[in-house]
Design an enzyme around this catalytic site. Structure first.
Site, PDB file in Angstrom:
ATOM      1  CB  THR A   1      33.999  32.764 -14.330  1.00  0.00           C
ATOM      2  OG1 THR A   1      35.440  31.876 -14.605  1.00  0.00           O
ATOM      3  CG2 THR A   1      33.302  32.409 -15.512  1.00  0.00           C
TER       4      THR A   1
ATOM      5  CG  ASP B   1      39.394  27.907  -9.517  1.00  0.00           C
ATOM      6  OD1 ASP B   1      38.255  27.358  -9.797  1.00  0.00           O
ATOM      7  OD2 ASP B   1      40.474  28.667  -9.923  1.00  0.00           O
TER       8      ASP B   1
ATOM      9  CD  GLN C   1      41.424  11.380   3.257  1.00  0.00           C
ATOM     10  OE1 GLN C   1      40.984  10.391   2.207  1.00  0.00           O
ATOM     11  NE2 GLN C   1      42.677  10.880   4.262  1.00  0.00           N
TER      12      GLN C   1
HETATM   13  N1  ASP Z   1      39.447  30.626 -11.853  1.00  0.00           N
HETATM   14  C1  ASP Z   1      38.600  31.226 -11.704  1.00  0.00           C
HETATM   15  C2  ASP Z   1      38.701  31.594 -10.461  1.00  0.00           C
HETATM   16  O1  ASP Z   1      38.238  31.096  -9.509  1.00  0.00           O
HETATM   17  C3  ASP Z   1      37.525  30.713 -12.016  1.00  0.00           C
HETATM   18  C4  ASP Z   1      35.830  31.241 -11.436  1.00  0.00           C
HETATM   19  O2  ASP Z   1      35.513  31.887 -11.090  1.00  0.00           O
HETATM   20  O3  ASP Z   1      35.055  29.577 -11.767  1.00  0.00           O
HETATM   21  O4  ASP Z   1      38.433  32.874  -9.994  1.00  0.00           O
END
Ligand code: ASP
Length: 343
Positions: free
Chosen positions: A13, A90, A279
């Site tokens: 992102t 992620d 967990q």
């Molecule tokens: N889906 C994106 C990634 O992990 C989410 C992000 O960058 O915050 O590449």
């Protein structure tokens, strides 16, 4: 003294901006970083940027991407004082944990960051994350030694040891947290480094060593009331599987019933490594606390102490890739190699 920093954009992102004409998200050009953020010129750093080809959403990351990234850092290691890795959020904790294990004798900062809102969107969290990560990667003491010579992760005012982090929110801007180890630095008006919490290299003249082999013969079994013997046995009999991270309850507890213990005992007798991780987000495994943990200890399950699941998986992949015997791997699991757990 100026520092030279290599920024490596891998995807995610942070590398997006809004097209002023269409309103859609388009890639942000990090090579034009000084034009986008002229104020960066005021930092005492010289920046260069590399963009991975292709850039990927971090949900697509595989261990070979960790190797490519680590090799890029190795190739450039002598030319820069520090590295900032821009990564999707992620799987950032997985990649950053993996790199922490891959690098032996690391004496320079490798700071991971990213953002929840694209960098080219007005309300972005990416601008501050990027600028502060650069400042941290370039920070050094009077002798020129970097302040944070380890793999770290900077997000929303906190710098963490990377292999202690976990992505905790898909919504909050403080997306990452380190539940079992305090921040290495806190950022407010000033950056306050907690020097006593930061790992220091034993020596500065040892060459960097980079392990480039990972094994994917690892899986996670998460306990839940209702897990069946059939499910457990079918996972444990996967061909080639060498290690299992067992995500247990509380302080490392699991059912004591024979249907659960017996398949694990048999797998361990065949040479399978079973690593016990709780967990719970905070706290760790203490298998001698309850009967339900003690049974696991008796059959040869290894304690993961207070490691994150990300650190546990990547440490096992790293150790299995290093061609060690089962006994040697079990020994390595008992010691924190890069500060990944506290006993
Ligand atoms: N889906 C994106 C990634 O992990 C989410 C992000 O960058 O915050 O590449």
């Amino acid at each position: 003294m100026r520092s030279s920093i290599l920024i490596i954009y891998t995807g995610g992102t942070i590398g997006m901006k809004t097209d002023p004409d269409t309103g859609t998200l388009i890639p942000f050009d990090f090579s034009a970083i000084y034009e986008e953020f002229p104020s960066l010129k005021r930092l005492k750093v010289d920046l260069e940027v590399r963009t991975m080809n292709p850039v990927i959403d971090s949900s697509n990351v595989q261990p070979h991407n960790w190797v490519t990234l680590a090799e890029l850092i190795r190739e450039n290691y002598d030319r820069y004082d520090g590295f900032v890795v821009l990564h999707g959020t992620d799987t950032m904790s997985y990649t950053a944990s993996a790199l922490s294990f891959m690098f032996e004798n690391l004496t320079k900062p490798v700071v991971f960051t990213g953002s929840q809102i694209p960098i080219g969107v007005l309300r972005t969290d990416g601008r501050e994350n990027l600028i502060t990560a650069i400042e941290i990667a370039g920070a050094h003491d009077a002798e020129g030694h970097p302040l944070v010579p380890e793999v770290s992760l900077y997000f929303q005012n906190h710098l963490y040891r990377a292999n202690r982090t976990t992505k905790r929110s898909a919504e909050a801007l403080s997306a990452f947290y380190s539940y079992n180890y305090p921040p290495l630095a806190d950022v407010g008006v000033n950056i306050t480094y907690h020097h006593h919490l930061i790992r220091q290299p034993e020596r500065y003249d040892e060459p960097l060593r980079v392990a480039t082999r990972f094994s994917d013969e690892v899986c996670i079994i998460k306990l839940f009331p209702g897990l069946t013997e059939q499910t457990l046995r079918s996972i444990l009999s996967i061909e080639g599987l060498k290690a299992v991270v067992l995500e247990t309850y509380g302080a490392g507890n699991a059912p004591t019933a024979e249907w659960f213990i017996r398949p694990l005992e048999e797998a361990i007798a065949r040479g399978m490594i079973v690593l016990n991780i709780t967990q719970c987000k905070g706290g760790g495994v203490a298998m001698d606390l309850y009967e339900t943990g003690l049974r696991l200890q008796q059959i040869g399950v290894s304690s993961g102490y207070d490691m994150t699941i990300e650190a546990a998986v990547t440490k096992l992949m790293y150790l299995l890739g290093a061609n060690l015997s089962t006994a040697q791997i079990k020994e390595q699991l008992k010691v924190p190699l890069r500060g990944e757990f506290t006993r």
